[in-house]
Write a protein that holds these residues in place. Structure first.
Motif, PDB file in Angstrom:
ATOM      1  N   VAL A   1       0.867  -1.353  -0.024  1.00  0.00           N
ATOM      2  CA  VAL A   1      -0.069  -0.064  -0.227  1.00  0.00           C
ATOM      3  C   VAL A   1       0.985   1.323  -0.072  1.00  0.00           C
ATOM      4  O   VAL A   1       0.336   2.664  -0.294  1.00  0.00           O
ATOM      5  N   LEU A   2       2.130   1.029   0.328  1.00  0.00           N
ATOM      6  CA  LEU A   2       3.157   2.158   0.512  1.00  0.00           C
ATOM      7  C   LEU A   2       4.534   1.795   0.252  1.00  0.00           C
ATOM      8  O   LEU A   2       4.677   0.610   0.506  1.00  0.00           O
ATOM      9  N   HIS A   3       5.314   2.657  -0.438  1.00  0.00           N
ATOM     10  CA  HIS A   3       6.635   2.062  -0.876  1.00  0.00           C
ATOM     11  C   HIS A   3       7.754   3.542  -0.525  1.00  0.00           C
ATOM     12  O   HIS A   3       7.320   4.498  -0.771  1.00  0.00           O
ATOM     13  N   LEU A   4       8.616   3.042   0.257  1.00  0.00           N
ATOM     14  CA  LEU A   4       9.567   4.106   0.498  1.00  0.00           C
ATOM     15  C   LEU A   4      11.140   3.670   0.094  1.00  0.00           C
ATOM     16  O   LEU A   4      11.432   2.501  -0.042  1.00  0.00           O
ATOM     17  N   GLU A   5      11.886   4.691  -0.193  1.00  0.00           N
ATOM     18  CA  GLU A   5      13.594   4.270  -0.428  1.00  0.00           C
ATOM     19  C   GLU A   5      14.102   5.249   0.684  1.00  0.00           C
ATOM     20  O   GLU A   5      13.688   6.082   1.252  1.00  0.00           O
ATOM     21  N   GLY A   6      15.316   4.708   0.858  1.00  0.00           N
ATOM     22  CA  GLY A   6      16.110   5.335   2.082  1.00  0.00           C
ATOM     23  C   GLY A   6      16.048   4.427   3.228  1.00  0.00           C
ATOM     24  O   GLY A   6      15.639   3.183   3.387  1.00  0.00           O
ATOM     25  N   CYS A   7      16.343   5.347   4.597  1.00  0.00           N
ATOM     26  CA  CYS A   7      16.295   4.580   5.837  1.00  0.00           C
ATOM     27  C   CYS A   7      14.713   4.940   6.477  1.00  0.00           C
ATOM     28  O   CYS A   7      14.317   6.079   6.203  1.00  0.00           O
ATOM     29  N   ALA A   8      13.959   4.015   7.066  1.00  0.00           N
ATOM     30  CA  ALA A   8      12.638   4.085   7.690  1.00  0.00           C
ATOM     31  C   ALA A   8      12.776   3.198   8.795  1.00  0.00           C
ATOM     32  O   ALA A   8      13.165   1.924   8.737  1.00  0.00           O
ATOM     33  N   SER A   9      11.985   3.259   9.592  1.00  0.00           N
ATOM     34  CA  SER A   9      11.671   2.826  10.834  1.00  0.00           C
ATOM     35  C   SER A   9      10.287   2.246  10.821  1.00  0.00           C
ATOM     36  O   SER A   9       9.726   2.237   9.837  1.00  0.00           O
ATOM     37  N   ALA A  10       9.865   1.829  11.990  1.00  0.00           N
ATOM     38  CA  ALA A  10       8.567   1.199  11.820  1.00  0.00           C
ATOM     39  C   ALA A  10       7.446   2.262  11.715  1.00  0.00           C
ATOM     40  O   ALA A  10       7.293   3.264  12.284  1.00  0.00           O
ATOM     41  N   PRO A  11       6.234   1.979  10.811  1.00  0.00           N
ATOM     42  CA  PRO A  11       5.232   2.823  10.800  1.00  0.00           C
ATOM     43  C   PRO A  11       4.249   2.765  11.950  1.00  0.00           C
ATOM     44  O   PRO A  11       4.393   1.592  12.434  1.00  0.00           O
ATOM     45  N   THR A  12       3.512   3.586  12.167  1.00  0.00           N
ATOM     46  CA  THR A  12       2.510   3.396  13.270  1.00  0.00           C
ATOM     47  C   THR A  12       1.394   3.880  12.373  1.00  0.00           C
ATOM     48  O   THR A  12       1.079   4.654  11.779  1.00  0.00           O
ATOM     49  N   ILE A  13       0.095   3.083  12.451  1.00  0.00           N
ATOM     50  CA  ILE A  13      -1.271   3.240  11.747  1.00  0.00           C
ATOM     51  C   ILE A  13      -1.970   3.637  13.040  1.00  0.00           C
ATOM     52  O   ILE A  13      -2.080   2.852  14.028  1.00  0.00           O
ATOM     53  N   LEU A  14      -2.670   4.734  12.864  1.00  0.00           N
ATOM     54  CA  LEU A  14      -3.512   5.437  13.816  1.00  0.00           C
ATOM     55  C   LEU A  14      -5.143   5.287  13.220  1.00  0.00           C
ATOM     56  O   LEU A  14      -5.291   5.777  12.170  1.00  0.00           O
TER      57      LEU A  14
END
Length: 360
Positions: free
Chosen positions: A154-167
């Protein structure tokens, strides 16, 4: 005072408490609330995780009953190439009250390297379930160009990323789903994290409200989590994390400069500002083993309390993690439940030699 007594009295009567007993208890509880200076709404369920509503204790001990692992674990294992060799970062699990459908968001691979899929780097995926036990991957076309066909990304990132939080924000019907994540754009070395916000009407189709260039620097390191506070319209997102640089926040105890702690600040509704520099709200103390780190904190509201789920990490060999509960009444002061016992211990399933707990 009189109004508080009448409210309490009415609540007790509605629950079948005898008249005289209801009046007595109402007077005592109202007096205690006034004496303590608190505004505790006793119409809500009161959990005895803290001592806020306890005047005295004699010959009693608080006991936390630990959850039991489901017999069918693991409930979800990697099956698709973009998921890599393990399930990473559980971002959220919600049940739709109208349909009963469960939805969960998680991260696949975290740094690319998928054979035959060079464009895959950091996919955020969704799974669905009717009972919370058996999960299925919907076939979506949002990022079909990354995998050569339908997938559950549903989403895609490049680079460094940590855990997402869904609210889930029930007060925002136009975009009730919110995603907050710490992201460092591709090409930035070492990683320098910014807070980004995405919104959605259905949890599947997302729109970035803060881009990689407009995200705010919250002065915290990679592992960031968030909680929604609907009572604060200007800064509704409470952010938890660990400091970006330990030397920016000297610790209390010499020789523990690398100890991870929990820091807190707030993010504005437009994700463009933080309310203040992060302040420490939880840190290991002298009761903890010297190799204890606080890895991350999740929190959720339950009736009269905000309940924090704190993952403590022991760095000695073998490294291990456990979960403790930390309640709060004001989203500022967090208290570790006493006696200090793990809510979820560090026991690993048979055949596993390492693992970590996450919360959503």
């Amino acid at each position: 005072m009189i109004q508080r007594i009448m409210i309490l009295y009415t609540v007790f009567i509605s629950r079948g408490v005898p008249l005289r007993a209801a009046l007595t208890v109402a007077v005592l509880m109202a007096a205690f609330c006034v004496a303590s200076g608190g505004e505790i709404d006793v119409r809500k369920t009161q959990l005895f995780l803290d001592d806020e509503i306890i005047e005295s204790v004699t010959l009693l001990e608080r006991v936390l009953h630990q959850p039991i692992r489901h017999s069918e674990n693991p409930l979800l294992s990697p099956e698709e190439p973009w998921e890599g060799s393990t399930m990473n970062y559980l971002g959220g699990v919600y049940r739709d009250e109208a349909t009963g459908l469960f939805r969960a968001w998680y991260v696949g691979v975290v740094s690319g390297g998928v054979p035959g899929m060079p464009k895959i780097h950091y996919p955020i995926c969704i799974v669905l379930s009717d009972d919370g036990i058996r999960w299925r991957r919907p076939k979506l076309n949002h990022y079909a160009h990354l995998t050569g066909g339908p997938n559950n990304i549903v989403l895609h990132l490049e680079g460094c990323a940590s855990a997402p939080t869904i609210l889930h924000d029930k007060n925002d019907p136009d975009r009730p789903w919110k995603l907050i994540i710490h992201h460092s754009p591709a090409g930035v070395t070492p990683c320098h994290y910014y807070v980004r916000l995405a919104t959605s009407t259905d949890g599947i189709n997302w729109k970035w409200e803060a881009t990689a260039k407009t995200g705010v620097y919250a002065k915290m390191h990679d592992r960031l989590t968030a909680k929604l506070d609907p009572t604060n319209r200007e800064f509704p997102y409470v952010l938890f994390g660990r400091p970006a640089l330990s030397r920016d926040y000297p610790l209390l105890y010499p020789g523990r400069i690398w100890t991870r702690e929990v820091f807190q600040t707030r993010l504005s509704a437009d994700a463009g500002r933080i309310s203040e520099d992060p302040v420490p709200v939880l840190r290991p103390d002298l009761e903890d083993p010297t190799d204890t780190e606080f890895y991350h904190l999740h929190a959720f509201a339950y009736e009269s309390l905000h309940i924090g789920v704190l993952m403590t990490y022991r760095v000695s060999d073998p490294p291990r993690a456990e979960v403790q509960l930390v309640p709060s009444r004001d989203l500022r002061s967090w208290q570790r439940v006493r006696p200090r016992r793990a809510f979820i211990p560090s026991l690993l399933p048979e055949g596993r030699d390492h693992g970590i707990w996450d919360a959503a």
